[in-house]
Design an enzyme around this catalytic site. Sequence first.
Site, PDB file in Angstrom:
ATOM      1  N   LYS A 150      13.793   2.711   0.869  1.00 45.46           N
ATOM      2  CA  LYS A 150      13.235   1.583   0.767  1.00 45.46           C
ATOM      3  C   LYS A 150      14.015   0.701  -0.376  1.00 45.46           C
ATOM      4  O   LYS A 150      15.172   1.227  -0.872  1.00 45.46           O
ATOM      5  CB  LYS A 150      12.115   1.849   0.015  1.00 45.46           C
ATOM      6  CG  LYS A 150      12.216   2.848  -1.395  1.00 45.46           C
ATOM      7  CD  LYS A 150      10.783   2.705  -2.170  1.00 45.46           C
ATOM      8  CE  LYS A 150      11.267   3.575  -3.775  1.00 45.46           C
ATOM      9  NZ  LYS A 150      10.289   3.556  -4.555  1.00 45.46           N
ATOM     10  N   HIS A 201       6.505  -1.569   5.571  1.00 45.39           N
ATOM     11  CA  HIS A 201       5.507  -2.135   4.611  1.00 45.39           C
ATOM     12  C   HIS A 201       6.511  -2.963   3.697  1.00 45.39           C
ATOM     13  O   HIS A 201       7.423  -2.381   3.227  1.00 45.39           O
ATOM     14  CB  HIS A 201       4.968  -0.872   3.808  1.00 45.39           C
ATOM     15  CG  HIS A 201       4.562   0.123   4.478  1.00 45.39           C
ATOM     16  ND1 HIS A 201       2.997   0.545   4.324  1.00 45.39           N
ATOM     17  CD2 HIS A 201       5.287   1.206   4.953  1.00 45.39           C
ATOM     18  CE1 HIS A 201       3.066   1.712   4.980  1.00 45.39           C
ATOM     19  NE2 HIS A 201       4.093   2.212   5.409  1.00 45.39           N
ATOM     20  N   ASP A 255       0.062  -7.564   0.635  1.00 46.39           N
ATOM     21  CA  ASP A 255       0.808  -6.680   1.517  1.00 46.39           C
ATOM     22  C   ASP A 255       1.122  -7.156   2.934  1.00 46.39           C
ATOM     23  O   ASP A 255       0.434  -8.264   3.484  1.00 46.39           O
ATOM     24  CB  ASP A 255      -0.420  -5.444   1.627  1.00 46.39           C
ATOM     25  CG  ASP A 255       0.178  -4.032   1.736  1.00 46.39           C
ATOM     26  OD1 ASP A 255       1.340  -3.767   2.101  1.00 46.39           O
ATOM     27  OD2 ASP A 255      -0.679  -3.179   1.796  1.00 46.39           O
ATOM     28  N   HIS A 267       2.667  -5.521   7.040  1.00 41.80           N
ATOM     29  CA  HIS A 267       3.227  -4.531   7.729  1.00 41.80           C
ATOM     30  C   HIS A 267       4.064  -4.913   8.956  1.00 41.80           C
ATOM     31  O   HIS A 267       3.313  -6.060   9.719  1.00 41.80           O
ATOM     32  CB  HIS A 267       2.310  -3.430   8.188  1.00 41.80           C
ATOM     33  CG  HIS A 267       1.589  -2.771   6.972  1.00 41.80           C
ATOM     34  ND1 HIS A 267       0.525  -2.996   6.675  1.00 41.80           N
ATOM     35  CD2 HIS A 267       2.060  -1.936   6.419  1.00 41.80           C
ATOM     36  CE1 HIS A 267       0.055  -2.287   5.625  1.00 41.80           C
ATOM     37  NE2 HIS A 267       1.263  -1.521   5.309  1.00 41.80           N
ATOM     38  N   ARG A 269      -7.511   2.048  -7.369  1.00 43.45           N
ATOM     39  CA  ARG A 269      -6.643   3.287  -7.668  1.00 43.45           C
ATOM     40  C   ARG A 269      -7.099   3.699  -8.996  1.00 43.45           C
ATOM     41  O   ARG A 269      -6.926   3.144  -9.991  1.00 43.45           O
ATOM     42  CB  ARG A 269      -5.290   3.119  -7.620  1.00 43.45           C
ATOM     43  CG  ARG A 269      -4.761   2.720  -6.350  1.00 43.45           C
ATOM     44  CD  ARG A 269      -3.020   2.732  -6.192  1.00 43.45           C
ATOM     45  NE  ARG A 269      -2.688   1.937  -4.892  1.00 43.45           N
ATOM     46  CZ  ARG A 269      -1.350   1.603  -4.672  1.00 43.45           C
ATOM     47  NH1 ARG A 269      -0.495   1.519  -5.581  1.00 43.45           N
ATOM     48  NH2 ARG A 269      -1.037   1.158  -3.700  1.00 43.45           N
ATOM     49  N   CYS A 286      -2.268   0.236   4.534  1.00 39.99           N
ATOM     50  CA  CYS A 286      -1.921   0.659   5.787  1.00 39.99           C
ATOM     51  C   CYS A 286      -2.959   1.282   6.705  1.00 39.99           C
ATOM     52  O   CYS A 286      -2.618   0.579   7.968  1.00 39.99           O
ATOM     53  CB  CYS A 286      -0.569   1.463   5.230  1.00 39.99           C
ATOM     54  SG  CYS A 286       0.025   1.388   3.666  1.00 39.99           S
ATOM     55  N   GLN A 302      -3.085  -6.592  -3.354  1.00 43.15           N
ATOM     56  CA  GLN A 302      -1.988  -6.616  -2.977  1.00 43.15           C
ATOM     57  C   GLN A 302      -1.610  -7.610  -2.128  1.00 43.15           C
ATOM     58  O   GLN A 302      -2.261  -8.184  -1.025  1.00 43.15           O
ATOM     59  CB  GLN A 302      -1.396  -5.343  -2.197  1.00 43.15           C
ATOM     60  CG  GLN A 302      -1.358  -3.936  -3.199  1.00 43.15           C
ATOM     61  CD  GLN A 302      -1.172  -2.728  -2.503  1.00 43.15           C
ATOM     62  OE1 GLN A 302      -1.699  -2.619  -1.239  1.00 43.15           O
ATOM     63  NE2 GLN A 302      -0.298  -2.188  -2.898  1.00 43.15           N
TER      64      GLN A 302
HETATM   65 ZN   LIG Z   1       1.569  -0.334   3.621  1.00 38.77          ZN
END
Ligand SMILES: [Zn+2]
Length: 638
Positions: A462, A508, A380, A382, A360, A331, A378
Site C-alpha cells: 500500500k 482500494h 472510498d 475500488h 467502527r 469493500c 469514507q
Molecule cells: Zn475497500
Amino acid sequence: MAKITLPDGRVLEVGDGATVRQVAEQIGPGLARAALVGRVDGELVDLAATVKDGDRVQIVTAKDAEGLDAMRHSCAHVMAEAICRLWPQTKLVYGPTVEDGFYYDIDLDEPIRPDDFARIEAEMAEIAKADEPFVRTEMSRDEALAKLAGDRYKTDNIQRVDSATISFYSHGDGFEDLCRGPHVPSTGKVGSFKVMSVAGAYWHGDPTQKMLQRVYGTAWPTQKELDEHLNRLEEAKRRDHRVLGRQLDLFSFSEMGPGFAFMHPKGMVIWNQIVGFMSGLNRKYGYKEIRTPIILNEELWHRSGHWDNYKENMYFCEIDDVGYAVKPMNCPGGCLVYKTTKHSYREFPMRIAEFGMVHRHEASGVMHGLFRVRQFTQDDAHIFCMPEQIEAEIVGVINLIFETYRSFGFEDFAIELSTKPIKHIGSDEIWDVATGALKAALEHKGIDYKINEGDGAFYGPKIDFHIRDCLKRSWQLGTIQLDFSMPQRFELVYTAEDNTEKVPVMIHRAVLGSFERFMGILIEHYAGAMPVWLSPEQARVLPISEKTSEYGRAVQQRLFEAGLRCGADLSDEKIGAKIAKTHGEKVPYMLVVGPKEADNDAVSVRVRNSQETRTMPVGEFLETVKRKIADKDLYVEF
Ligand SMILES: [Zn+2]
Ligand SMILES: [Zn+2]
C-alpha cells in the site's frame, strides 16, 4: 587504513578502528560538533561505534529525522533518571519517542502532578549540564535476564526482543537502562526540553494489568524551536475544532450517541461542498458511484474475513431472527455489486466509488471530536483491473489525490510505501508486479517517498499519503491499497482476452479517508475561517440603519438568487456591533449599506480580517466573488 564511502559518494581513508565520531572530525569540526549518531551500512549506531573498510557511513545530526529521534529518546533517559532521583521507588517500564517528543511509562504509586514538572525539569537540566557520556554495554541474553531478575517490566522487555545480545546504556553515576540505542554522545546533547503531561496507561495497553503513569516530554535542537513548538500547541488549542464547531454552530455530539456526530445546517454546507467536490473529481477521473447497505447479513462478514479479524470493532443486530452486522468497511458491499453481472477485460479498469458510511467501535477514551468517531463516511473507491494496468491506475489515483489536497490548501505531502510482510497471501510474483507498479508510479511522478519494508497488509502492498497543516502537524489521509485476498474470498472473476476466467486485481483507495475527520482538520487548518467556496455563509449584508433595510434586503435577495450563500443582519444593532458579530462568525465578506450605497446600487465591502472597506457596484462584487468560488480561491482578499 580503511576506506569508507560518504553519502555523496566521496571515499574517505580513516585509521583502522576509527569511530564514527572520528570520521565526523575528519570531515570537519562543525559536523563533529553537530553529530548525534551515525548510520553505518544502513544501521543507526552511536558515535562511539567503529567503522571498517568498505562501510558506507553517514553522520546524522538533529537536522535528520533519525538524529532528532535519537536526541528525544536520549532525553527520555534523562527524564527517567530525573524522576528516579525524585522518586527513588520508581520502576521504569519503557520510553519510546512519539511525534514531536517522547514519553516514559513508569510504575510509581504516588501520582506525578503537573506541579511536579518544574522539579523534574530542574533535575533534567542538572543532568544535561553535567554532560555525561552515554555508555553502551552489551551482554548475552542470559546475563541480562540474570541481571534484571525480579524486574518484571525489564525482563518482559528483554523477552520481547529476539536478539542474542542485549544492550544497556548508562550515563553519569550509575543510571542505567536496558535499551537498544543508539543514543546521542552525552547528556548535554539532548536539546531544549520540557515535560508536557502525564496520563494513565495500562502496561501493553492491557486493562487487566496495573495502571502505569505515562509522562510525556518534548525536546528540540534549540530553545527557539522548542518555543515555536509550544506556540504551535497554544495555537492548536485556539483552533480546536471541537471548540470552533460549537462556536460557529457547525456540529455537535450528544450523550445519546457517543462518537456519532450531529451535523448542523452550517456544518452541512461545508460537508456538502466537500462531498460535491469529491464527486466532481470522481467524474473527472472516470469513477462511477454506487451506494451499498449499511446493515448486511452476518454471513457476508464471515466470507470477507472481518468476522475473524475485526469483530471487536463491529456492531451487530438481529433482523427476523437472523444475525446482521453494521458495515465497518465498504469493500464487501462493493464486491456484491461487482458480482451482479459478468465482467470482461474490456470493461477494465473499472473504477467504482462509494461515499460509504461505516461504523467502527472505538473505546470511549480515545474518541476526540470529529477526529476519532464511531461513525464516519469514507470517500472510498475500488478499482478492478488487470495486473498490467496497476501502474497507470496508481498514477491516476496519485493525480486525483494531489489535486484534492492542493484544492483544499495543503501543499506539504509525505508518502510512504509499505511492502510485503513475512506473513502474506498471494504469490511472490504478484507481489513483485504490484510493488514494482507502485514504485514505478511514484517514480513516474517524480515523488520522494519512504519505504516501510515489510509493513504492508498481509493481503497487499500500500501507499499512504500524509499532509501537514499550517501548524506542521502531520495527518494521514489517503491510502492506496492493493488486495490479493478479497477478490478470491468473493470469487470475483472476469473473462480475459484468451477467454479464460481470471481473478481481477482489486485496488482500494481513499483520498480524504473520512469526511468527518477531514472536516475537523480543515476547521483547525483555517481556524474556522474557511475559503469562500467552503464558507457556510459567504457574505452578509449589514444595513447601517433601518432606513436602508429595504435596500439591504434587496441586495441579499439578488446575491442569493445569483447562487451566493448570502445573509443579512436586519436587527437594530449598531453597525459596529453587526460587524463584530459577523466577524466573529468568520463570514468572508461584510457588505455594509447606507444611503450612499443605496443611491448608487453599490455595497461597501469589508473583507474578513481587514479593517478597510471598498465601495463597489453590487454587480462587480458578485462577479468577483463568483469567480473566486468557481476557482476555489483559497484567499478571500480582493
Ligand atoms: Zn475497500
Ligand atoms: Zn535508550
